[in-house]
Design a protein around this motif. Structure first.
Motif, short mmCIF file in Angstrom:
data_model
loop_
_atom_site.label_atom_id
_atom_site.label_comp_id
_atom_site.label_asym_id
_atom_site.label_seq_id
_atom_site.Cartn_x
_atom_site.Cartn_y
_atom_site.Cartn_z
N GLY A 89 0.81 -1.22 0.00
CA GLY A 89 0.00 0.00 0.00
C GLY A 89 0.84 1.26 0.00
N ALA A 90 1.89 1.27 0.83
CA ALA A 90 2.77 2.43 0.91
C ALA A 90 3.51 2.65 -0.41
N ASP A 91 3.92 1.55 -1.06
CA ASP A 91 4.64 1.67 -2.33
C ASP A 91 3.73 2.16 -3.45
N ILE A 92 2.50 1.62 -3.51
CA ILE A 92 1.55 2.06 -4.54
C ILE A 92 1.22 3.54 -4.37
N ALA A 93 1.00 3.94 -3.11
CA ALA A 93 0.69 5.35 -2.83
C ALA A 93 1.86 6.25 -3.19
N GLY A 94 3.08 5.80 -2.87
CA GLY A 94 4.28 6.58 -3.19
C GLY A 94 4.45 6.76 -4.69
N MET A 95 4.24 5.69 -5.44
CA MET A 95 4.34 5.77 -6.90
C MET A 95 3.28 6.70 -7.48
N GLY A 96 2.06 6.60 -6.94
CA GLY A 96 0.98 7.46 -7.41
C GLY A 96 1.26 8.93 -7.16
N LEU B 86 22.87 10.03 1.56
CA LEU B 86 23.85 11.09 1.25
C LEU B 86 23.17 12.28 0.57
N THR B 87 22.30 12.00 -0.40
CA THR B 87 21.60 13.07 -1.13
C THR B 87 20.73 13.90 -0.19
N THR B 88 19.84 13.22 0.54
CA THR B 88 18.91 13.96 1.41
C THR B 88 19.63 14.54 2.63
N GLY B 89 20.71 13.87 3.05
CA GLY B 89 21.47 14.35 4.21
C GLY B 89 22.28 15.60 3.92
N THR B 90 22.59 15.83 2.65
CA THR B 90 23.31 17.06 2.28
C THR B 90 22.34 18.11 1.73
N VAL B 91 21.56 17.71 0.73
CA VAL B 91 20.68 18.69 0.07
C VAL B 91 19.57 19.18 0.99
N LEU B 92 18.82 18.25 1.59
CA LEU B 92 17.66 18.65 2.39
C LEU B 92 18.06 19.13 3.78
N PHE B 93 18.88 18.36 4.47
CA PHE B 93 19.27 18.72 5.84
C PHE B 93 19.96 20.08 5.87
N GLN B 94 20.92 20.28 4.95
CA GLN B 94 21.63 21.56 4.91
C GLN B 94 20.75 22.68 4.38
N GLY B 95 19.69 22.30 3.66
CA GLY B 95 18.76 23.32 3.15
C GLY B 95 17.69 23.68 4.16
N GLY B 96 17.78 23.11 5.38
CA GLY B 96 16.84 23.44 6.44
C GLY B 96 15.54 22.66 6.41
N ILE B 97 15.48 21.62 5.55
CA ILE B 97 14.27 20.77 5.49
C ILE B 97 14.55 19.49 6.28
N HIS B 98 13.96 19.39 7.47
CA HIS B 98 14.27 18.27 8.37
C HIS B 98 13.11 17.30 8.57
N GLN B 99 11.97 17.62 8.00
CA GLN B 99 10.79 16.76 8.18
C GLN B 99 10.30 16.30 6.82
N ILE B 100 10.52 15.03 6.52
CA ILE B 100 10.04 14.43 5.27
C ILE B 100 9.11 13.28 5.65
N ASP B 101 7.85 13.39 5.26
CA ASP B 101 6.88 12.36 5.62
C ASP B 101 6.56 11.40 4.49
N THR B 102 6.85 11.80 3.26
CA THR B 102 6.54 10.94 2.12
C THR B 102 7.66 11.02 1.08
N VAL B 103 7.66 10.06 0.16
CA VAL B 103 8.64 10.04 -0.92
C VAL B 103 8.49 11.26 -1.81
N GLU B 104 7.23 11.62 -2.12
CA GLU B 104 7.02 12.75 -3.03
C GLU B 104 7.53 14.06 -2.42
N GLN B 105 7.45 14.19 -1.09
CA GLN B 105 8.01 15.37 -0.43
C GLN B 105 9.52 15.44 -0.63
N ALA B 106 10.17 14.28 -0.53
CA ALA B 106 11.62 14.23 -0.73
C ALA B 106 11.97 14.66 -2.15
N ALA B 107 11.23 14.13 -3.13
CA ALA B 107 11.48 14.48 -4.53
C ALA B 107 11.23 15.98 -4.76
#
Length: 419
Positions: free
Chosen positions: A105-112, A255-276
């Motif tokens: 379910g989580a994978d189908i929702a993430g893809m959608g 490595l990607t999210t730990g440098t790009v997002l963390f250093q960019g001040g984004i520390h709360q990611i709840d879904t895959v689409e938010q990360a993208a």
């Protein structure tokens, strides 16, 4: 001539790759990507070391499962049913079924959701339904060899995660430090992330898939097959390759999210689409696009593996016909269970269970059930009555028992901190 020879050699190596590559790729499914993204966004590079620690442990467990399937000509469930008390089998079924369905379910929702990001005019739910129908059609109508070939080529999508981190400037010293010097925080959220990473990396559904798919792989050769050290070595290499790819993908996502997002001040990611989506303004359109395509590709690999695993578990438990090499009329129950698991997974989007809740419940259930299953796998693969001369080596046992201790300690710490 040299180019032709190189191409020919590469094609030969590609054709030799077996189920290990698909198993490794399916380990980095959309819910796994979400877990790694959460870890990177929340804690920067602090969990980067887990990729190094997890690799030998998950490789050792998957090698054991592959060997069990090869030697016994049965899946893990069939071996459990034959040699162990039924309560153990039913307990394993009770824990595995909801976790795998929620993972689907989580994978189908993430893809959608990621499909909706790429094409905003089309609702995410439509994408989820379309992906489910496509997957169901492919699984039912394609024979095993075709499915295996399709999944293998889909694994090439994983290469996008090797590119994304290099689209952003990295501090090499910090990266190396985080890779080889483990850091721990005695904090409920950090421990939960660790359990989630371990649960989604050393995933119980992969244990069942690996054993059953090895049976499928050698089914036609079974009459003439002599299980020897050479065949086992080849299978171990195949598993190691798949787990290496999986480990690198996990590493590069953190490595990607730990440098790009963390250093960019984004520390709360709840879904895959938010990360993208979060990568887009910080690292550019290409990083965003590659990340999103990777999520869809890994979902197309992982969901057949997840649904196949649950179908192997149930059909082996009740002695029904099973196998991806069989046509629908030859193994109706097997394919009906696959269809039901996909429909149940899809339905979670409509009953108030969010993808992130499914992800959390799945990771916790995997984290809690993995130690029990690892203990059983260790017992089977060290039992000469079942495995004959092909019991575990000393090195495999050390790695297997280390995995058992690490998973048990992580699960115990999470339970303790909850109360």
């Amino acid at each position: 001539m040299k180019k032709t020879a190189r191409k020919s050699t590469l094609l030969q190596h590609w054709k030799k790759l077996g189920p290990g590559l698909v198993t490794g790729a399916s380990d980095d499914d959309p819910s796994g990507i979400a877990t790694y993204s959460q870890a990177g966004a929340a804690y920067g590079l602090a969990t980067l070391w887990t990729a190094i620690v997890a690799f030998p442990l998950m490789a050792a467990i998957q090698q054991m499962c592959a060997r069990i399937g090869l030697v016994t000509a049965q899946g893990l469930t069939g071996t459990l049913k034959k040699h162990y008390p039924k309560p153990i089998l039913y307990l394993m079924l009770l824990f595995s079924f909801p976790a795998i369905v929620m993972n689907i379910g989580a994978d189908i929702a993430g893809m959608g959701a990621v499909g909706n990001l790429l094409f905003p005019k089309i609702e995410a739910n439509y994408f989820s339904v379309v992906f489910t129908i496509i997957l169901l059609g492919l699984i039912i109508y394609l024979p095993y060899q075709k499915i295996a070939a399709v999944l293998k080529y889909l694994c090439l999508v994983m290469l996008v995660y090797f590119v994304v981190p290099f689209l952003y400037k990295q501090d090499l010293t910090e990266v190396l430090k985080a890779t080889f010097l483990p850091t721990l925080q005695w904090d409920k959220n950090f421990i939960a992330i660790l359990v989630g990473i371990l649960g989604t990396t050393i995933s119980p559904y992969l244990f069942f898939w690996q054993a059953s798919i090895e049976v499928e792989e050698f089914k036609d050769k079974r009459k003439h097959l002599m299980v020897n050290k050479k065949i086992i070595h080849t299978i171990n290499q195949d598993v190691d390759f798949g787990m290496t790819v999986s480990g690198f993908v996990m590493y590069f996502i953190i490595l990607t999210t730990g440098t790009v997002l963390f250093q960019g001040g984004i520390h709360q990611i709840d879904t895959v689409e938010q990360a993208a989506q979060a990568l887009k303004p910080l690292a550019g359109n290409l990083a965003y696009l590659l990340f999103a395509i990777g999520v869809i590709g890994t979902g197309l690999i992982a969901i057949p593996v997840l649904s196949g695993s649950i179908s192997y578990i149930i059909t082996e438990t009740f002695g029904w016909q099973q196998g991806l090499d069989k046509k629908f009329h030859e193994a109706k129950a097997f394919y009906v269970i696959i269809a039901l698991s996909l429909i149940l997974g899809l339905s979670l989007n409509y009953v108030g269970i969010t993808p992130i809740e499914s992800l959390i419940y799945t990771a916790i259930l995997y984290g809690l059930t993995a130690p029990v299953l690892i203990a059983i796998i260790l017992h089977i693969s060290n039992n000469p009555k079942i495995m004959g001369a092909h019991v575990n080596s000393k090195t495999t046992n050390i790695l297997g028992f280390t995995a058992l201790v690490v998973m048990s300690a992580a699960a115990a710490a999470l339970i303790y901190l909850q109360f």
